[in-house]
Design a protein around this motif. Sequence first.
Motif: not given
Length: 768
Positions: A52, A55-56, A60, A63, A109-110
């Motif tokens: 998470q 992600r912040r 994206a 990732l 989260g990813l």
Amino acid sequence: GAAAAGPLREAALSEGAMLHHLLVACTAQGARAKLSQDLVSLWGDGSPAAAQLFRRIFPAGLLRFLTLPRPQPPAPPRQSLPAPPPRSSQDSLPPRWPSQSLASQSQRGLPPQQTMRPGTYHGSVGPSDGAAAAAGGQLGAVADPLGSGRGVGGNSGSSSAINSPRGSESGSNPGGRGGQGGSHDGGAGASRTSAQQQQQRRRSVKGNWEAFWGALTRDHHHAGLIWNETTRGELRLALQNEEAALKAARARSTDTSAQPPAWNHVEFKVHYPTLDKHLSVGGVFLNLLLDGADQEAVEKLPAPGETFAAMQQAFLCLADAAVAGAPGGGGGATATALGRGGDADRLTICRAMAATYSAHAAAIGPMTGMDHLVALADRTASRPLRHTLLRLLQAALSPAAADGDSREAQVRHASSAAQANCAAFFLAGGVQFAVDLLASAHESKERTRAALLTTNLISHSHAVQESKEWCYYEPTAAVTSLSEGGQGGSDATQWGERRGPLSKDDIRSLYHKGLINDRTLCWAAGMGEPAPLSSLRELRWWVATGPAKMELFEQAAVALSLLSAVAEARPAVDAAGAVVAPLPGGHRAMTSPACLPHLVQVMATGEPAVVAAAASLLATVLRHNTAVLPRLYASGAFFFALSYCGSNLVELATLLRVAHLEQAEVRRGGGGLAARSFLGALLPESLVQVLQGGGPAAFAAALAGDSDTPELIWTHRMRGQRLVPQMLQHLGEFPARLAEHGHAVYEYTPCPPITYPELESELWCHRY
């Protein structure tokens, strides 16, 4: 084990060690950066909280590199290897695909692991040749799924190798650069040891961190990722400020002898002002997806279903905000509150939805919200939005993925989705909507009325003055008293004082000046009673604002493609060739009194592509409709078809072949072909014989050409100076009226027989 690793990962987050080493890994160079990268990889791999956090922090697109497959290091040359030692069962397993990795768990989260399509990534050996280069720093050199294919980052000048110093040091060799050199200089034992160390470390983590750290140091500019020195600077500044704030808070706690505070990693987020300038939905930059250098970016989307759902959600939010976000203090949603907002973003999202669905209909499945899209295309006051929505509807009903160029399974799934979309479009009232769009083609100022060698036809069509067809009613005091129970004395007081007749240009001018509005009652010949302007599609679309995204004839072609898709999705015959009863709903709707006249009258525009598509559609929906086909003559179809001056006549000939012997206006049974055909009074019997005996192609060639044979006497002059002028004279001013009132309906009047002086001295007998 996992039980011991959990507390360590939590401590790395709460104590701020993850923050510190993220900063070092992203900014430092050499062995220090390599150590921090390894620590972040070990702490972050398999940790939901770290997932998470990433992600912040990271876009994206960065990732996504964690989910890429890792290239396998090649085995050292066999001749230089001693006998391998005994291996355990665990060592015999292949390196794990990160199916359970931190990056592949959506609940952590990813982004989920994506299926790589052929050609979406390319492994590459770097500047140096040989196995050692591939086993060393080049293991991270895999391409982004949304990259251009020319390099990892999608830049035109970059290669797929990690060619920066930092990229080389952040490779998969756990011992730094010594292992890479060992494959060249250290002998077989050193090479085998380096390979074993590398393989062991690769099994210890699940995400492709080598590719991630390598991508972090390079520039990217494509639909999946925008990353450059500016965004790296924004990341560095955010991490530095966060670490400085944490150190300051801990310094204050030391002065007060309080317990040092833990890092509030749950709320930490990196904001990239540079990326705010680009519209991004679902981690995809839409402008680069549509207009970027990579022409195949749409086909490379690794998760088209999820991406399309995100686009649809964003589009509906923006569209609804524009409709419902009225001014005032009610706290309603507005386009600005949703982030960017504006018509430009809605158009871009809608274009991206059309391109994505057309290419990936098989993966996305049937499109949801079809009724909402049709209603929005109908009711919007934005002309460009309506045109863009038409492209989206066209992609939904006729996706490119349903053609024969795709794989068989994809074609089958895409065709199934298109059929479901056609059914939803029909249920949403799409047939009448498309027919009304088709009627707007008469408004075009570029109508190619006559295009033969002679010029008298052109002068004839231009001699007709502009028709003024519309009136509007202005409320008066008498109307007010009538609504309160008074007595009305005339039509003028029933709806107000009538103003007009006016042209459409006059109506638009009055509307934009505010002299009339959506509630103003309007009327034209052929309407039963006046109706509010907002309820008349023809006028509502005419006063719409914004630049057009397509010409009127192009709009008509799109509308015809929608209607053709509905007709083909549910054919009138089954697989065995038997006619179904009742006929499909789409066929019945298109041949209803509300639609059929406008499908016929669009042939009066004279636009070749529109005329051909309309004739083909009419032949499809009328061929098996025994209830409507005998009355086709009443719509003026034969007159409009024969007044067409173009040379693409095969589709028109097909329609004439289907209908000319089935009309109720001609007598049945005995008599020659001319007596049994509706065309017998309009064309020489020899030409009708060509249509019936030779087929549509032969008739089209004969009608557009010159022939002087025993079987046929027909010249270009007979068509240009006799047939077409007679048809235009019989139709009168009606084609000109259509330009001002596209929904006017032709009132049938029989046409007198046409005589041809060239045939007066000829005797037609049977077929000669």
